[in-house]
Scaffold this active site. Sequence first.
Site, PDB file in Angstrom:
ATOM      1  N   THR A   1      54.038   0.814  55.450  1.00 27.57           N
ATOM      2  CA  THR A   1      54.540   1.938  54.662  1.00 27.57           C
ATOM      3  C   THR A   1      55.968   1.583  54.272  1.00 27.57           C
ATOM      4  O   THR A   1      56.893   1.701  55.074  1.00 27.57           O
ATOM      5  CB  THR A   1      54.505   3.251  55.461  1.00 27.57           C
ATOM      6  OG1 THR A   1      53.156   3.500  55.861  1.00 27.57           O
ATOM      7  CG2 THR A   1      54.986   4.418  54.604  1.00 27.57           C
TER       8      THR A   1
ATOM      9  N   LYS B   1      51.304   6.509  49.288  1.00 27.73           N
ATOM     10  CA  LYS B   1      51.350   6.598  50.749  1.00 27.73           C
ATOM     11  C   LYS B   1      52.456   7.547  51.208  1.00 27.73           C
ATOM     12  O   LYS B   1      52.267   8.350  52.138  1.00 27.73           O
ATOM     13  CB  LYS B   1      51.554   5.206  51.349  1.00 27.73           C
ATOM     14  CG  LYS B   1      51.800   5.194  52.850  1.00 27.73           C
ATOM     15  CD  LYS B   1      50.641   5.753  53.654  1.00 27.73           C
ATOM     16  CE  LYS B   1      50.877   5.550  55.141  1.00 27.73           C
ATOM     17  NZ  LYS B   1      49.827   6.165  55.968  1.00 27.73           N
TER      18      LYS B   1
END
Length: 313
Positions: free
Chosen positions: A112, A187
């Site tokens: 991420t 995300k």
Amino acid sequence: MKRLGVSHPEREEDAMKERIGFIGLGNMGAGMAANILKKGWPLTVLAHRSREAVDRLVAAGAKEARTARELAENSDIVVLCVTGSPQVDQAVNGPDGLASAGKPLMIVDCSTSDPASTVRLAAELKQRGITLIDAPLGRTPKEAAEGTLDVMVGGSEEELARARPVLEAFAGRVIPTGPVGTGHTMKLLNNFLSMGYAAIYAEALMLGARAGLTPTTFDSVIRGGRMDCGFYQTFFDYVVNRNPNAHRFAISNALKDMTYLASFAQSATVANPVGAAVRNSFAAAVATGHGGDFVPTLSDFVAGQNGVDLTKV
């Protein structure tokens, strides 16, 4: 232990597949790498903090590299599953990093990461013959082990077509999001929703407890109703059942993701007051020493800050 440079017979089907390198054998990465190996891809891994996953994978047939450069030299596609953008940059551009191998390579970043950093790094690597696409993950270590993760992919159609067979080794869904960087943007939005729920759950539980409502009563009303969801169920598996491994995602990582979201909002010159409030909930927990705890324990932190013990309501 199998080390690179030691010859051993290769299965015929392995010789027909691209060689995969994997960096980041943590809660998510260990299951992902195991599925890549299980599906028959030649796999090389790199150790970091713990040897447990590395030793298990090597025993199952993987090779081990000593550096990221050595891993790149023995791979065609490298999957990264590290904490965030600084760790990605270190793996790629650090001493003996992936780029130092000086060869064409596809890097699939399942971390991420900050979308702006991803776009910048992809452009830099393209000049060196290296392709970088972003492929962050949805769901939990349980789905990583089962091979049923959600993967959001930012890259061209051609790049996705090359990476897809590898991604499908550990994914139940592979969702194209657009050009490079859009996977990491999606995300962040996904994690904004889930961490936003976590902050709301924690505050609602505290308010309920102050009024004498137990977590079990709270759960009996919400569970099975319109506000129930998969994230709610893992969060409340901890709250009600005190399952410490119900949702293995650290509060410090939640803060990191919400900080990336704040940076994204700032670069887009928009106000995101709800995102700022969610970030502050996690920042307060990290600042008081709870960064290593898992996200559902935010409920205990918020309750404690207000003089409530959820286990004694």
